[in-house]
Structure formats: structure tokens, C-alpha cells
Design a protein around this motif. Structure first.
Motif, short mmCIF file in Angstrom:
data_model
loop_
_atom_site.label_atom_id
_atom_site.label_comp_id
_atom_site.label_asym_id
_atom_site.label_seq_id
_atom_site.Cartn_x
_atom_site.Cartn_y
_atom_site.Cartn_z
N THR A 74 0.85 -1.20 0.00
CA THR A 74 0.00 0.00 0.00
C THR A 74 0.88 1.24 0.00
N GLY A 75 0.24 2.38 -0.29
CA GLY A 75 0.96 3.64 -0.22
C GLY A 75 1.29 4.20 -1.58
N SER A 76 1.73 5.45 -1.56
CA SER A 76 2.05 6.18 -2.79
C SER A 76 3.50 6.64 -2.73
N PRO A 77 4.20 6.69 -3.87
CA PRO A 77 3.72 6.40 -5.23
C PRO A 77 3.61 4.91 -5.48
N ALA A 78 2.82 4.55 -6.48
CA ALA A 78 2.73 3.15 -6.89
C ALA A 78 3.93 2.82 -7.76
N ILE A 79 4.63 1.76 -7.40
CA ILE A 79 5.82 1.34 -8.15
C ILE A 79 5.39 0.34 -9.21
N ILE A 80 5.66 0.64 -10.47
CA ILE A 80 5.25 -0.21 -11.59
C ILE A 80 6.50 -0.84 -12.20
N LEU A 81 6.54 -2.16 -12.26
CA LEU A 81 7.70 -2.88 -12.77
C LEU A 81 7.46 -3.35 -14.20
N GLU A 82 8.32 -2.93 -15.12
CA GLU A 82 8.22 -3.30 -16.54
C GLU A 82 9.44 -4.14 -16.90
N ALA A 83 9.21 -5.41 -17.20
CA ALA A 83 10.30 -6.35 -17.44
C ALA A 83 10.88 -6.19 -18.85
N GLY A 84 12.01 -6.84 -19.08
CA GLY A 84 12.69 -6.75 -20.36
C GLY A 84 12.14 -7.72 -21.40
N SER A 85 12.80 -7.76 -22.54
CA SER A 85 12.38 -8.64 -23.63
C SER A 85 12.46 -10.10 -23.19
N GLY A 86 11.35 -10.82 -23.33
CA GLY A 86 11.33 -12.22 -22.93
C GLY A 86 11.26 -12.42 -21.43
N GLU A 87 11.14 -11.34 -20.67
CA GLU A 87 11.05 -11.43 -19.22
C GLU A 87 9.61 -11.14 -18.79
N THR A 88 9.24 -11.63 -17.62
CA THR A 88 7.86 -11.52 -17.15
C THR A 88 7.80 -11.03 -15.72
N SER A 89 6.60 -11.04 -15.15
CA SER A 89 6.44 -10.67 -13.74
C SER A 89 7.27 -11.57 -12.84
N LEU A 90 7.51 -12.80 -13.29
CA LEU A 90 8.30 -13.74 -12.49
C LEU A 90 9.78 -13.38 -12.45
N SER A 91 10.23 -12.61 -13.43
CA SER A 91 11.66 -12.28 -13.53
C SER A 91 12.15 -11.45 -12.36
N TRP A 92 11.21 -10.75 -11.71
CA TRP A 92 11.61 -9.88 -10.60
C TRP A 92 11.88 -10.65 -9.32
N ARG A 93 11.55 -11.94 -9.32
CA ARG A 93 11.78 -12.82 -8.16
C ARG A 93 11.26 -12.19 -6.88
#
Length: 341
Positions: A74-93
Motif C-alpha cells: 500500500t501507499g504512494s507512489p505506486a511502483i510499476i515494474l516493466e520487465a525486459g524482452s522475454g522477461e515476465t512478472s516472475l523475472s523480478w523474483r
């Protein structure tokens, strides 16, 4: 039959020839059986994987297809994670769960990737940015957004900040693709006859036939970290993924064009550049050309400082391109510094 033209007896195949023919037919039958079994095996395994690996977040409609959005904290600012080519939400571990301790954090999968559905529009940077914005609005996740982009994802978050400037509070660019990358490296790669990734159709065939699942350690060596291969096979490696990734790569130059010469005023920007060179010889690029490519990449990281009058370069001294895996603590520390100034 006309008696003037008596029937000529057909020449019988020799026993040796008949034996060879039987062997060839048997081999063809065996190959067909193996291939059919492989496709059936993969179909069953994929069905089971869908049950064993449900999406941890929500599927959000963005106009006829759904994106997988995973929100925590919760809280602001909202942190938005954008992965690289061929990477997904799972890539952030583990990075999202660490960020969620002090802020709202959103990881997601671009259309066609992992749990997200395939898009019905081309994979331009503009479409990708608008899809993400639509998903955030749908879920009531309001700005200001602190955008974090790795590799190709760095170009997408730059375009997002350019498209929605009033909704962005800062950028963290993690070894992001520079805006002149294709233009500056094209001649070198052509000289090296570097073809890049195998075609999406071939990769889909390998997956659908079961070969990628059965021989994952051999086929994914050097491409996917060992600890990530189970999730890659069971969640990510789908025809929609290979197709989306290929189309993103083909259209990346249009995103470069869109952000070239960009200036975002005094928006806080942190540029994290890798400290260790890529292993170019491992992908068939000569050491001399690899040295040139690395110099171009590093110059591009420093050139990105010009997109804002409030920018800072941070060198991840112990990291190659996958800084998010090599030095996650540095990534978290850098993001926290912007989220909690």
C-alpha cells in the motif's frame, strides 16, 4: 485384353529390397509415433501446469484481451515494474515483495507473456504503454507512478512517462536499452552475421512437441537460469509468448524513434548500468565486435542521463545485464530512495 499385346509380367522386388522397404516403413512409423506421443505428452503436461501454476494476480480486460496484474503493498507512489524482452512478472523474483513492505508495487505480464492473453493489436511501444495504463485504471491504481524498467522495458517506461507525464513521479532504468541501440549496432551485427533468437515458429514447435520440456537443461542452457526453468516451461513458454517476443523485437526500433531526443524536464531519473560486460563470444560474436557493442551500450547508458535535468548514474559493479538477479539489493535501494525521498 488384345491378344496382339500380351501382358508383360511385373518384375518382382528382390528380397533385399523388400526388407529395406519394410525397415524404412517401420522407421517412419516409429518416428510418427514418437512425434505424436510428444505432442500428446506436452498437451497433457500443459493442462496440468495450468492447474499447478495459477496466476498470483488478476486478469484485467484492456480491450478484448486480458493482462495479468499482480498488486501488493500500500501507499504512494505506486511502483510499476516493466520487465525486459522475454522477461515476465516472475523475472523480478523477490523484489516485489521487498518493495511491498513500504509501497504499492505492481508487476505484470505484457500481452502474450506468461498468464496474460495474446493481444489483438501489434506489439508497438505505444500499444504496450496504453494497455498498461488501461489495466492500472481498471484496477483503480492511481498515480503518481514510479516506473521501473529493465532492458527493453526501460524504453517502454520512458514512453509511458512521455505519454502520461502528469502521472509519473520518477524513473528507474535498469540497464535499459538505449534509444539508438538498433541504429548504432546494426552494421556490426550484420558483419557478424548475427541472426538473434530462433524463429517463433521453431520455438513453438519445440515446445508443442514436448522437446523443450524433455530437454530443458540442454536447450535452455545460457538462456534461462536453472532455478527459473520450471516456471519458464510451465508458465511462460507458449506460442503466444514466442510470437509476442518476436514481434516486440521487430517493432522496437519504432519505440526508439518515439523517445529519441526525449527530455522529461526535472523528473527524477536513476540510470543503473551494468558493471560487467556481456559474454559476446558465447552467442557467436567475436571479441573485437563484442568490445565495440559493449562500448556502444555503455555510452548509451550515459546518454540516457540527458533525458532529465535531475538524473543520476549508478553502476552495478557486480552485475551483468540481469542486474535484477545479480544485485537485487541495489535495485531495491535505488527504488526506495525515489519512493521515500
Amino acid at each position: 485384353m488384345n491378344a496382339a499385346y500380351p501382358e508383360v509380367p511385373r518384375k518382382q522386388a528382390s528380397p533385399v529390397k523388400r526388407k529395406i522397404q519394410r525397415i524404412l516403413l517401420t522407421l517412419l512409423f516409429a518416428i510418427a509415433l514418437i512425434l505424436t506421443s510428444g505432442f500428446f505428452y506436452e498437451w497433457i503436461a500443459s493442462k496440468q501446469a495450468a492447474q499447478d501454476y495459477p496466476p498470483p494476480g488478476k486478469l484485467v480486460d484492456v480491450g478484448g484481451y486480458r493482462l495479468h496484474i499482480n498488486q501488493a503493498g500500500t501507499g504512494s507512489p505506486a511502483i510499476i515494474l516493466e520487465a525486459g524482452s522475454g522477461e515476465t512478472s516472475l523475472s523480478w523474483r523477490d523484489i516485489p515483495q521487498e518493495l511491498a513492505k513500504f509501497a504499492t508495487v505492481v508487476s505484470y505480464d505484457r500481452a502474450g507473456y506468461a498468464w496474460s492473453e495474446a493481444a489483438t493489436v501489434e506489439r508497438t511501444g505505444s500499444n504496450i504503454v496504453n494497455e498498461l495504463h488501461a489495466a492500472l485504471e481498471h484496477e483503480g491504481i492511481k498515480g503518481p507512478y514510479l516506473l521501473v524498467g529493465h532492458s527493453l522495458g526501460g524504453m517502454y517506461v520512458r514512453l509511458f512517462a512521455q505519454t502520461y507525464p502528469d502521472e509519473v513521479s520518477g524513473l528507474v532504468l535498469i540497464d535499459a536499452r538505449p534509444e539508438n541501440d538498433e541504429r548504432d549496432t546494426k552494421e556490426i551485427l550484420e558483419q557478424e552475421k548475427f541472426s538473434g533468437n530462433p524463429p517463433a515458429a521453431l520455438l513453438s514447435l519445440l515446445k508443442n512437441s514436448g522437446a523443450l520440456r524433455l530437454f530443458r537443461n540442454q536447450l535452455l542452457e545460457g538462456l534461462v537460469a536453472k532455478e527459473d526453468r520450471e516456471e519458464f516451461i510451465n508458465v511462460i513458454a507458449k506460442s503466444s509468448f514466442f510470437t509476442a517476443k518476436e514481434e516486440e523485437a521487430k517493432l522496437a526500433s519504432s519505440t526508439e524513434d518515439a523517445i529519441r531526443g526525449q527530455h522529461l524536464g526535472d523528473l527524477p531519473v536513476k540510470v543503473i548500468a551494468r558493471g560487467l560486460s556481456q559474454d559476446y563470444p558465447s552467442v557467436g560474436i567475436s571479441a573485437e565486435s563484442g568490445s565495440k557493442l559493449e562500448a556502444i551500450w555503455q555510452a548509451g547508458q550515459r546518454e540516457m542521463l540527458k533525458i532529465s535535468s535531475n538524473s543520476e548514474l549508478i553502476v552495478a559493479k557486480q552485475s551483468g545485464h540481469m542486474v535484477i538477479h545479480d544485485e537485487p539489493e541495489l535495485v531495491i535501494k535505488t527504488i526506495r530512495a525515489l519512493a521515500q525521498p
